[in-house]
Every structure is written in C-alpha cells, then in structure tokens.
Design a protein around this motif. Structure first.
Motif, PDB file in Angstrom:
ATOM      1  N   SER A 100       0.820  -1.211   0.000  1.00 19.66           N
ATOM      2  CA  SER A 100       0.000   0.000   0.000  1.00 19.66           C
ATOM      3  C   SER A 100       0.857   1.265   0.000  1.00 19.66           C
ATOM      4  O   SER A 100       0.358   2.354  -0.258  1.00 19.66           O
ATOM      5  CB  SER A 100      -0.952   0.008   1.196  1.00 19.66           C
ATOM      6  N   GLY A 101       2.139   1.129   0.267  1.00 17.49           N
ATOM      7  CA  GLY A 101       3.067   2.252   0.242  1.00 17.49           C
ATOM      8  C   GLY A 101       4.208   2.029   1.206  1.00 17.49           C
ATOM      9  O   GLY A 101       3.975   1.654   2.355  1.00 17.49           O
ATOM     10  N   HIS A 102       5.436   2.208   0.713  1.00 21.92           N
ATOM     11  CA  HIS A 102       6.619   1.984   1.551  1.00 21.92           C
ATOM     12  C   HIS A 102       7.705   3.001   1.224  1.00 21.92           C
ATOM     13  O   HIS A 102       7.633   3.705   0.226  1.00 21.92           O
ATOM     14  CB  HIS A 102       7.149   0.557   1.376  1.00 21.92           C
ATOM     15  N   ILE A 103       8.691   3.051   2.068  1.00 25.13           N
ATOM     16  CA  ILE A 103       9.826   3.954   1.899  1.00 25.13           C
ATOM     17  C   ILE A 103      10.734   3.430   0.792  1.00 25.13           C
ATOM     18  O   ILE A 103      10.963   2.219   0.685  1.00 25.13           O
ATOM     19  CB  ILE A 103      10.604   4.084   3.229  1.00 25.13           C
ATOM     20  N   LYS A 104      11.228   4.355  -0.009  1.00 28.83           N
ATOM     21  CA  LYS A 104      12.162   4.033  -1.089  1.00 28.83           C
ATOM     22  C   LYS A 104      13.306   3.174  -0.549  1.00 28.83           C
ATOM     23  O   LYS A 104      13.850   3.469   0.517  1.00 28.83           O
ATOM     24  CB  LYS A 104      12.703   5.352  -1.666  1.00 28.83           C
ATOM     25  N   THR A 105      13.648   2.137  -1.235  1.00 31.24           N
ATOM     26  CA  THR A 105      14.704   1.153  -0.954  1.00 31.24           C
ATOM     27  C   THR A 105      14.350   0.170   0.164  1.00 31.24           C
ATOM     28  O   THR A 105      15.135  -0.716   0.457  1.00 31.24           O
ATOM     29  CB  THR A 105      16.094   1.774  -0.650  1.00 31.24           C
ATOM     30  N   VAL A 134      21.481  -1.427  14.790  1.00 34.14           N
ATOM     31  CA  VAL A 134      20.052  -1.399  14.491  1.00 34.14           C
ATOM     32  C   VAL A 134      19.437  -0.093  15.001  1.00 34.14           C
ATOM     33  O   VAL A 134      19.751   0.350  16.104  1.00 34.14           O
ATOM     34  CB  VAL A 134      19.320  -2.597  15.142  1.00 34.14           C
ATOM     35  N   PHE A 135      18.551   0.480  14.189  1.00 33.82           N
ATOM     36  CA  PHE A 135      17.873   1.720  14.537  1.00 33.82           C
ATOM     37  C   PHE A 135      16.385   1.571  14.278  1.00 33.82           C
ATOM     38  O   PHE A 135      15.977   0.951  13.297  1.00 33.82           O
ATOM     39  CB  PHE A 135      18.420   2.891  13.713  1.00 33.82           C
ATOM     40  N   ASP A 136      15.580   2.165  15.133  1.00 28.96           N
ATOM     41  CA  ASP A 136      14.128   2.117  15.010  1.00 28.96           C
ATOM     42  C   ASP A 136      13.628   3.457  14.502  1.00 28.96           C
ATOM     43  O   ASP A 136      13.748   4.473  15.174  1.00 28.96           O
ATOM     44  CB  ASP A 136      13.506   1.796  16.372  1.00 28.96           C
ATOM     45  N   LEU A 137      13.053   3.449  13.300  1.00 30.64           N
ATOM     46  CA  LEU A 137      12.475   4.656  12.717  1.00 30.64           C
ATOM     47  C   LEU A 137      11.088   4.929  13.291  1.00 30.64           C
ATOM     48  O   LEU A 137      10.624   6.054  13.300  1.00 30.64           O
ATOM     49  CB  LEU A 137      12.410   4.507  11.194  1.00 30.64           C
ATOM     50  N   GLY A 138      10.439   3.875  13.781  1.00 28.19           N
ATOM     51  CA  GLY A 138       9.081   4.038  14.307  1.00 28.19           C
ATOM     52  C   GLY A 138       8.072   3.701  13.226  1.00 28.19           C
ATOM     53  O   GLY A 138       8.173   2.673  12.574  1.00 28.19           O
ATOM     54  N   GLY A 139       7.113   4.598  13.007  1.00 29.29           N
ATOM     55  CA  GLY A 139       6.048   4.327  12.056  1.00 29.29           C
ATOM     56  C   GLY A 139       6.142   5.118  10.776  1.00 29.29           C
ATOM     57  O   GLY A 139       6.597   6.265  10.775  1.00 29.29           O
ATOM     58  N   ILE A 140       5.664   4.512   9.704  1.00 28.64           N
ATOM     59  CA  ILE A 140       5.630   5.197   8.402  1.00 28.64           C
ATOM     60  C   ILE A 140       4.689   6.400   8.469  1.00 28.64           C
ATOM     61  O   ILE A 140       4.812   7.329   7.679  1.00 28.64           O
ATOM     62  CB  ILE A 140       5.253   4.229   7.258  1.00 28.64           C
ATOM     63  N   GLN A 141       3.789   6.393   9.421  1.00 31.28           N
ATOM     64  CA  GLN A 141       2.879   7.519   9.580  1.00 31.28           C
ATOM     65  C   GLN A 141       3.633   8.818   9.877  1.00 31.28           C
ATOM     66  O   GLN A 141       3.115   9.905   9.648  1.00 31.28           O
ATOM     67  CB  GLN A 141       1.856   7.235  10.679  1.00 31.28           C
ATOM     68  N   ASP A 142       4.865   8.708  10.351  1.00 32.75           N
ATOM     69  CA  ASP A 142       5.685   9.889  10.636  1.00 32.75           C
ATOM     70  C   ASP A 142       6.636  10.241   9.494  1.00 32.75           C
ATOM     71  O   ASP A 142       7.446  11.160   9.624  1.00 32.75           O
ATOM     72  CB  ASP A 142       6.489   9.654  11.923  1.00 32.75           C
ATOM     73  N   TRP A 143       6.553   9.507   8.399  1.00 27.69           N
ATOM     74  CA  TRP A 143       7.433   9.722   7.251  1.00 27.69           C
ATOM     75  C   TRP A 143       6.839  10.830   6.392  1.00 27.69           C
ATOM     76  O   TRP A 143       5.754  10.687   5.844  1.00 27.69           O
ATOM     77  CB  TRP A 143       7.563   8.422   6.459  1.00 27.69           C
ATOM     78  N   ASN A 144       7.542  11.941   6.256  1.00 25.73           N
ATOM     79  CA  ASN A 144       7.041  13.099   5.508  1.00 25.73           C
ATOM     80  C   ASN A 144       7.620  13.203   4.106  1.00 25.73           C
ATOM     81  O   ASN A 144       7.560  14.263   3.499  1.00 25.73           O
ATOM     82  CB  ASN A 144       7.360  14.398   6.288  1.00 25.73           C
ATOM     83  N   TYR A 145       8.162  12.119   3.623  1.00 28.06           N
ATOM     84  CA  TYR A 145       8.797  12.122   2.316  1.00 28.06           C
ATOM     85  C   TYR A 145       8.036  11.194   1.372  1.00 28.06           C
ATOM     86  O   TYR A 145       7.022  10.615   1.749  1.00 28.06           O
ATOM     87  CB  TYR A 145      10.274  11.716   2.446  1.00 28.06           C
ATOM     88  N   GLU A 146       8.571  11.031   0.168  1.00 25.94           N
ATOM     89  CA  GLU A 146       7.894  10.216  -0.844  1.00 25.94           C
ATOM     90  C   GLU A 146       7.666   8.776  -0.371  1.00 25.94           C
ATOM     91  O   GLU A 146       8.526   8.182   0.281  1.00 25.94           O
ATOM     92  CB  GLU A 146       8.740  10.189  -2.121  1.00 25.94           C
ATOM     93  N   ILE A 147       6.515   8.258  -0.748  1.00 20.60           N
ATOM     94  CA  ILE A 147       6.159   6.872  -0.494  1.00 20.60           C
ATOM     95  C   ILE A 147       6.052   6.169  -1.846  1.00 20.60           C
ATOM     96  O   ILE A 147       5.449   6.704  -2.784  1.00 20.60           O
ATOM     97  CB  ILE A 147       4.786   6.769   0.237  1.00 20.60           C
ATOM     98  N   ILE A 148       6.631   4.981  -1.949  1.00 20.07           N
ATOM     99  CA  ILE A 148       6.576   4.201  -3.184  1.00 20.07           C
ATOM    100  C   ILE A 148       5.327   3.324  -3.121  1.00 20.07           C
ATOM    101  O   ILE A 148       5.112   2.604  -2.172  1.00 20.07           O
ATOM    102  CB  ILE A 148       7.829   3.304  -3.343  1.00 20.07           C
ATOM    103  N   ARG A 149       4.522   3.399  -4.164  1.00 19.75           N
ATOM    104  CA  ARG A 149       3.291   2.586  -4.220  1.00 19.75           C
ATOM    105  C   ARG A 149       3.357   1.617  -5.380  1.00 19.75           C
ATOM    106  O   ARG A 149       3.883   1.858  -6.385  1.00 19.75           O
ATOM    107  CB  ARG A 149       2.064   3.472  -4.359  1.00 19.75           C
TER     108      ARG A 149
END
Length: 130
Positions: A62-67, A115-130
């Motif tokens: 449904s939509g994810h971060i690039k790479t 390892v790093f925790d970004l949290g949720g994609i809901q906080d991602w303010n950049y492009e989403i790949i669909r």
C-alpha cells in the motif's frame, strides 16, 4: 615468598583485585533514528543502509519507503537473506512504531549490532513508493 606477595600487590594495582565483573553491559541500548536522518542517508550516494519494513505484505504494497525491503515481523529471523552482515546499519519501521520496536529487540537478540528504530511510516514526511 615476600617477592610473590609484592608481585601479587603490584598485579592487583594494575588489574584490580575485586571479584566483581567490571565489564560493560554487552546488551546494546535502544536507538531511534529520525525520518530526516534516514531520508538524507537514502539520498546519499554512499549509503550502506538497509531499511526493513516489518509490516505485512499488503501494508507494504500500500506504500513503503524508497529502498525498503519487506520482512514482516513474524519472519524477522529471515533477515539474513537481506542484510549480509550483522554489522551493517539496519533501520526498521512499521505503521505506528510498535512492531518496529519488537523487530529492533529481535534483531539485537539475533546479534545485529547496528540497528535503529524509525518508528512508524505515519511519521514519514517524504515520498512513499506505491
């Protein structure tokens, strides 16, 4: 005998004579990372960052971060198929941050060291790949 005793005293002075284990706790602490930091690293030509989306496949589609690569939380033990070294930098994220925290803990238990925790994609303010 006196020389042995003096040697023992000198040894204690340099190494410590207590029986307490003074070594640092080998358990890594929790590390979060901001969306801005991840975005900058994704855009860097020298990036050696592995981004792992731990949501379900349908959520990922449904939509994810690039790479980002989809490794659902219930299959996180398969991470070795995507991340070649336990020393590589790994960022995990999910929808709201709960599953990513679980994934973080499981990756640490599996021996991953960076390892790093970004949290949720809901906080991602950049492009989403669909």
């Amino acid at each position: 005998m006196k020389k042995i005793f003096i040697g023992f005293i000198v040894l204690c002075l340099f190494t410590g004579c207590n029986s307490k284990n003074d070594s640092k706790d080998p358990t890594p602490t929790y590390h979060s990372i901001s969306a801005e930091e991840v975005f900058k690293e994704i855009e860097s030509e020298e990036s050696r960052l592995y981004i792992i989306d731990v949501r379900t496949l349908s959520e990922y589609n449904s939509g994810h971060i690039k790479t980002a690569v989809n490794v659902p939380l219930d299959k996180i033990d398969m991470i070795g198929d995507y991340v070649p070294s336990k020393k590589d930098k790994v960022v995990v994220y999910c929808q709201s941050g709960s599953r990513s925290r679980q994934a973080f803990n499981e990756l640490i238990e599996l021996g991953y060291q960076n390892v790093f925790d970004l949290g949720g994609i809901q906080d991602w303010n950049y492009e989403i790949i669909r």
